[in-house]
Design a protein around this motif. Structure first.
Motif, PDB file in Angstrom:
ATOM      1  N   TRP A  80       0.828  -1.200   0.000  1.00 53.23           N
ATOM      2  CA  TRP A  80       0.000   0.000   0.000  1.00 53.23           C
ATOM      3  C   TRP A  80       0.866   1.256   0.000  1.00 53.23           C
ATOM      4  O   TRP A  80       0.625   2.196  -0.763  1.00 53.23           O
ATOM      5  N   LEU A  81       1.901   1.270   0.865  1.00 50.79           N
ATOM      6  CA  LEU A  81       2.766   2.439   0.943  1.00 50.79           C
ATOM      7  C   LEU A  81       3.509   2.685  -0.365  1.00 50.79           C
ATOM      8  O   LEU A  81       3.587   3.818  -0.836  1.00 50.79           O
ATOM      9  N   GLN A  82       4.048   1.629  -0.958  1.00 51.27           N
ATOM     10  CA  GLN A  82       4.806   1.792  -2.194  1.00 51.27           C
ATOM     11  C   GLN A  82       3.891   2.210  -3.345  1.00 51.27           C
ATOM     12  O   GLN A  82       4.299   2.985  -4.213  1.00 51.27           O
ATOM     13  N   LYS A  83       2.670   1.724  -3.338  1.00 50.36           N
ATOM     14  CA  LYS A  83       1.706   2.111  -4.370  1.00 50.36           C
ATOM     15  C   LYS A  83       1.347   3.589  -4.252  1.00 50.36           C
ATOM     16  O   LYS A  83       0.977   4.228  -5.233  1.00 50.36           O
ATOM     17  N   ASN A  84       1.483   4.128  -3.069  1.00 46.59           N
ATOM     18  CA  ASN A  84       1.126   5.523  -2.816  1.00 46.59           C
ATOM     19  C   ASN A  84       2.352   6.431  -2.644  1.00 46.59           C
ATOM     20  O   ASN A  84       2.281   7.462  -1.982  1.00 46.59           O
ATOM     21  N   GLY A  85       3.468   6.045  -3.241  1.00 46.17           N
ATOM     22  CA  GLY A  85       4.641   6.915  -3.295  1.00 46.17           C
ATOM     23  C   GLY A  85       5.693   6.695  -2.233  1.00 46.17           C
ATOM     24  O   GLY A  85       6.713   7.373  -2.238  1.00 46.17           O
ATOM     25  N   GLY A  86       5.483   5.775  -1.318  1.00 51.22           N
ATOM     26  CA  GLY A  86       6.479   5.496  -0.292  1.00 51.22           C
ATOM     27  C   GLY A  86       7.532   4.527  -0.803  1.00 51.22           C
ATOM     28  O   GLY A  86       7.412   3.966  -1.888  1.00 51.22           O
ATOM     29  N   ASP A 144      10.495   3.272   3.910  1.00 56.63           N
ATOM     30  CA  ASP A 144       9.368   3.909   4.613  1.00 56.63           C
ATOM     31  C   ASP A 144       8.464   2.847   5.219  1.00 56.63           C
ATOM     32  O   ASP A 144       8.011   2.979   6.356  1.00 56.63           O
TER      33      ASP A 144
END
Length: 76
Positions: A36-42, A46
């Protein structure tokens, strides 16, 4: 056993410092948070930092006898 009861047992084991409980929570939830984080720019770093912080908070809450988790561990 219901999923709720299983998660309550997992929280009790976490509060007691059971490493297997920590590993189970990690294996069941880390990939979801990381994705989820990587999909949203993290970044993956992070995700690791955020998950570590969340585990510290969950560990502290699990040790509080008055704490009642009313959702799944993954949602929390």
């Amino acid at each position: 056993q219901s999923q709720f009861n299983i998660e309550q047992q997992l929280l009790a084991a976490l509060a007691a410092g059971d490493r297997a409980a920590t590993e189970q929570i990690y294996s069941q939830n880390y990939h979801i948070i990381s994705g989820w984080l990587q999909k949203n720019g993290g970044t993956s770093a992070d995700a690791a930092d955020l998950f570590q912080e969340a585990m510290v908070v969950l560990f502290g809450k699990a040790q509080d006898e008055e704490f009642r988790l009313t959702c799944s561990i993954g949602t929390y």
